[in-house]
Design a protein around this motif. Structure first.
Motif, PDB file in Angstrom:
ATOM      1  N   SER A 228       0.833  -1.209   0.000  1.00 46.02           N
ATOM      2  CA  SER A 228       0.000   0.000   0.000  1.00 46.02           C
ATOM      3  C   SER A 228       0.866   1.256   0.000  1.00 46.02           C
ATOM      4  O   SER A 228       0.833   2.049   0.950  1.00 46.02           O
ATOM      5  CB  SER A 228      -0.923  -0.001   1.219  1.00 46.02           C
ATOM      6  OG  SER A 228      -1.690  -1.175   1.288  1.00 46.02           O
TER       7      SER A 228
ATOM      8  N   TYR B 249       2.316   7.260   1.405  1.00 50.17           N
ATOM      9  CA  TYR B 249       2.437   8.633   0.909  1.00 50.17           C
ATOM     10  C   TYR B 249       1.449   9.554   1.618  1.00 50.17           C
ATOM     11  O   TYR B 249       1.796  10.661   2.037  1.00 50.17           O
ATOM     12  CB  TYR B 249       2.201   8.649  -0.597  1.00 50.17           C
ATOM     13  CG  TYR B 249       2.225  10.030  -1.216  1.00 50.17           C
ATOM     14  CD1 TYR B 249       3.433  10.685  -1.450  1.00 50.17           C
ATOM     15  CD2 TYR B 249       1.040  10.682  -1.537  1.00 50.17           C
ATOM     16  CE1 TYR B 249       3.462  11.963  -1.997  1.00 50.17           C
ATOM     17  CE2 TYR B 249       1.054  11.955  -2.096  1.00 50.17           C
ATOM     18  CZ  TYR B 249       2.268  12.587  -2.325  1.00 50.17           C
ATOM     19  OH  TYR B 249       2.283  13.839  -2.865  1.00 50.17           O
ATOM     20  N   ASP B 250       0.213   9.099   1.784  1.00 51.90           N
ATOM     21  CA  ASP B 250      -0.807   9.910   2.461  1.00 51.90           C
ATOM     22  C   ASP B 250      -0.412  10.205   3.904  1.00 51.90           C
ATOM     23  O   ASP B 250      -0.597  11.329   4.396  1.00 51.90           O
ATOM     24  CB  ASP B 250      -2.164   9.196   2.424  1.00 51.90           C
ATOM     25  CG  ASP B 250      -2.760   9.134   1.026  1.00 51.90           C
ATOM     26  OD1 ASP B 250      -2.309   9.922   0.158  1.00 51.90           O
ATOM     27  OD2 ASP B 250      -3.658   8.297   0.799  1.00 51.90           O
ATOM     28  N   LEU B 251       0.130   9.199   4.599  1.00 49.22           N
ATOM     29  CA  LEU B 251       0.565   9.406   5.985  1.00 49.22           C
ATOM     30  C   LEU B 251       1.706  10.411   6.068  1.00 49.22           C
ATOM     31  O   LEU B 251       1.736  11.275   6.955  1.00 49.22           O
ATOM     32  CB  LEU B 251       1.007   8.083   6.601  1.00 49.22           C
ATOM     33  CG  LEU B 251      -0.087   7.126   7.092  1.00 49.22           C
ATOM     34  CD1 LEU B 251       0.523   5.777   7.442  1.00 49.22           C
ATOM     35  CD2 LEU B 251      -0.794   7.715   8.307  1.00 49.22           C
TER      36      LEU B 251
ATOM     37  N   THR C  76       8.558  15.309   3.232  1.00 51.66           N
ATOM     38  CA  THR C  76       8.644  15.052   4.670  1.00 51.66           C
ATOM     39  C   THR C  76      10.073  14.717   5.071  1.00 51.66           C
ATOM     40  O   THR C  76      10.729  13.893   4.418  1.00 51.66           O
ATOM     41  CB  THR C  76       7.725  13.872   5.053  1.00 51.66           C
ATOM     42  OG1 THR C  76       6.395  14.168   4.639  1.00 51.66           O
ATOM     43  CG2 THR C  76       7.744  13.625   6.549  1.00 51.66           C
TER      44      THR C  76
ATOM     45  N   GLN D 279       2.463  12.812   3.985  1.00 58.05           N
ATOM     46  CA  GLN D 279       2.096  14.173   3.599  1.00 58.05           C
ATOM     47  C   GLN D 279       1.666  15.021   4.788  1.00 58.05           C
ATOM     48  O   GLN D 279       1.851  16.237   4.795  1.00 58.05           O
ATOM     49  CB  GLN D 279       0.969  14.141   2.568  1.00 58.05           C
ATOM     50  CG  GLN D 279       1.442  13.988   1.135  1.00 58.05           C
ATOM     51  CD  GLN D 279       0.344  14.355   0.151  1.00 58.05           C
ATOM     52  OE1 GLN D 279      -0.763  13.839   0.211  1.00 58.05           O
ATOM     53  NE2 GLN D 279       0.672  15.255  -0.764  1.00 58.05           N
ATOM     54  N   SER D 280       1.091  14.372   5.796  1.00 56.96           N
ATOM     55  CA  SER D 280       0.612  15.118   6.959  1.00 56.96           C
ATOM     56  C   SER D 280       1.581  15.040   8.135  1.00 56.96           C
ATOM     57  O   SER D 280       1.225  15.404   9.255  1.00 56.96           O
ATOM     58  CB  SER D 280      -0.756  14.583   7.391  1.00 56.96           C
ATOM     59  OG  SER D 280      -0.675  13.203   7.726  1.00 56.96           O
TER      60      SER D 280
ATOM     61  N   ASP E  97       0.500   3.969  -1.584  1.00 58.74           N
ATOM     62  CA  ASP E  97      -0.316   5.192  -1.560  1.00 58.74           C
ATOM     63  C   ASP E  97      -0.670   5.579  -0.129  1.00 58.74           C
ATOM     64  O   ASP E  97      -0.713   6.765   0.214  1.00 58.74           O
ATOM     65  CB  ASP E  97      -1.598   5.002  -2.378  1.00 58.74           C
ATOM     66  CG  ASP E  97      -1.322   4.911  -3.871  1.00 58.74           C
ATOM     67  OD1 ASP E  97      -0.213   5.317  -4.285  1.00 58.74           O
ATOM     68  OD2 ASP E  97      -2.189   4.429  -4.613  1.00 58.74           O
ATOM     69  N   GLN E  98      -0.923   4.578   0.720  1.00 61.28           N
ATOM     70  CA  GLN E  98      -1.238   4.872   2.116  1.00 61.28           C
ATOM     71  C   GLN E  98      -0.029   5.463   2.832  1.00 61.28           C
ATOM     72  O   GLN E  98      -0.159   6.371   3.659  1.00 61.28           O
ATOM     73  CB  GLN E  98      -1.731   3.617   2.842  1.00 61.28           C
ATOM     74  CG  GLN E  98      -2.243   3.885   4.251  1.00 61.28           C
ATOM     75  CD  GLN E  98      -2.927   2.679   4.878  1.00 61.28           C
ATOM     76  OE1 GLN E  98      -3.113   1.645   4.223  1.00 61.28           O
ATOM     77  NE2 GLN E  98      -3.307   2.800   6.140  1.00 61.28           N
TER      78      GLN E  98
ATOM     79  N   ALA F  28       6.727  13.210  -0.709  1.00 62.71           N
ATOM     80  CA  ALA F  28       5.749  13.847   0.174  1.00 62.71           C
ATOM     81  C   ALA F  28       6.271  15.147   0.787  1.00 62.71           C
ATOM     82  O   ALA F  28       5.502  15.888   1.416  1.00 62.71           O
ATOM     83  CB  ALA F  28       5.349  12.883   1.288  1.00 62.71           C
TER      84      ALA F  28
END
Length: 383
Positions: free
Chosen positions: A62, A67-69, A99, A71-72, A64-65, A97
């Motif tokens: 996963s 990357y989403d984590l 980060t 980003q924040s 994409d998951q 990202a």
């Protein structure tokens, strides 16, 4: 001011547990997102009074998951392994990202791959601190501290370490075999036992005399890149030394899943056979010389590798979150100001490190010296 968010990957593993304990002792409030493929037996991850969110997902399946984590997040701490397979993928995700990144990578070949991301990290404004554990990590900072207190000129470094076999769990086992296989890059595989230069080194009690051999470690690669060190060696071993021989034998098996399975099975069998043995702990010697003058740091004690690795990584997190890591780009711990590192270390440590230092001349100890005095001398020279 909002609390920074720190994503910890591989949070269910042994090394990450030391990081989380360290962050839990810190006076800096933060949000921690603890991630792993699974947390066995319903384990609940904690970090003192810090706010912790637990997330299960397979980062390989996963991306994409991941990357989403990221980003924040303000910082991602990569405690997955082995690094020669997962390190570059996770750093690439952090760069994408935007980060900042920190890991405890102790594979020389993986460190080389990570350093090759320097240009991409700079372009993305990302600072990546690679190898922020015990060795590498604390070792690199100690070298920098010695160099700041020694005369100008080319320097040499000899690092010797030993670890109790009771700490050989999880991804540490294949890493150990990989360190043999890549110990001498031009050898094209695992060198002969004699080529590894086995020797006995006396560590402080309770560790005592132990056998060490040449192993692949990042300090040999990074110290000449980031400091005035022109010659660096790294030798290590396991206690009891049977496990060092075992790691060498395993590293000569063909690579693949079969070798990995054999590693864990053989190490576990050996551990059971030594089940009534009291763990000795670990030892470290960092010998830095400029001409005849030198400074040597020595330690020996029963601190587990979880904490010996995780505590300096937690200190590195604080340094990263306060923007004290030189960047952007991909860097290693020897670029840190030792005063920043030891200040952060005090905030995350449970104490009991047991590190001592001595001045040397021609390799012979001449006097003891306090690390505090070395720090003050380095700060005075820096102005």
């Amino acid at each position: 001011m909002s609390k920074p968010t720190v994503v910890v990957l591989g949070a269910g593993g042994a090394q990450a547990s030391g990081v989380l304990r360290g962050l839990g002792r810190s006076s800096t409030p933060m949000r921690i997102v603890s991630c792993d493929r699974e947390f066995r037996d319903g384990r609940v991850v904690t970090a003192g009074a810090q706010e912790v969110t637990q997330v299960e997902f397979d980062l390989m399946a996963s991306p994409d998951q991941l990357y989403d984590l990221l980003q924040s997040a303000d910082l991602v701490v990569n405690c997955t392994g082995p690094y020669y397979t997962l390190g570059p993928m996770i750093l690439d995700a952090a760069i994408a990202a935007g980060t900042d990144y920190l890991d405890i990578c102790d594979d020389a070949d993986a460190t080389d791959l990570l350093l090759r991301r320097d240009e991409a990290a700079r372009a993305a404004g990302v600072t990546a601190l690679v190898g922020m554990g015990s060795a590498p990590g604390t070792t690199n900072v100690l070298v920098r501290l010695a160099l700041d207190a020694l005369p100008a000129g080319d320097a040499s470094v000899a690092i010797s370490w030993c670890v109790d076999a009771s700490d050989m769990v999880g991804a540490v086992v294949p890493h150990f075999a990989h360190s043999f296989a890549t110990a001498i890059p031009d050898a094209g595989g695992t060198p002969s036992w004699e080529a590894l230069g086995p020797k006995r080194v006396r560590f402080p009690d309770p560790v005592g005399e132990q056998m060490v051999v040449t192993l692949s470690h990042p300090e040999v690669l990074t110290l000449p890149r980031f400091t005035r060190v022109t010659e660096a060696t790294n030798q290590g071993g396991l206690i009891p030394e049977d496990f060092t021989h075992l790691g060498w034998v395993i590293s000569r098996l063909p690579e693949g899943d079969a070798r990995t399975a054999a590693m864990h099975s053989m190490f576990e069998t050996a551990r059971v056979s030594h089940g009534d043995r009291e763990p000795v702990g670990s030892g470290l010697i960092v010998d830095v010389r400029v001409g005849d003058e030198g400074i040597v740091f020595v330690s020996g004690g029963k601190m587990s590798q979880d904490d010996a690795t995780g505590t300096p990584a937690a200190a590195g997190c604080l340094i990263a979150l306060t923007g004290q890591v030189p960047g952007p780009g991909v860097v290693c711990p020897e670029v840190l100001r030792p005063a920043d590192f030891f200040s952060a270390l005090r905030d995350v440590s449970a104490g009991g490190g047991g590190m001592t230092a001595f001045r040397t001349n021609g390799g012979e100890v001449t006097e003891s010296v306090r690390i505090r005095d070395l720090l003050e001398q380095a700060q005075a020279v820096a102005g």
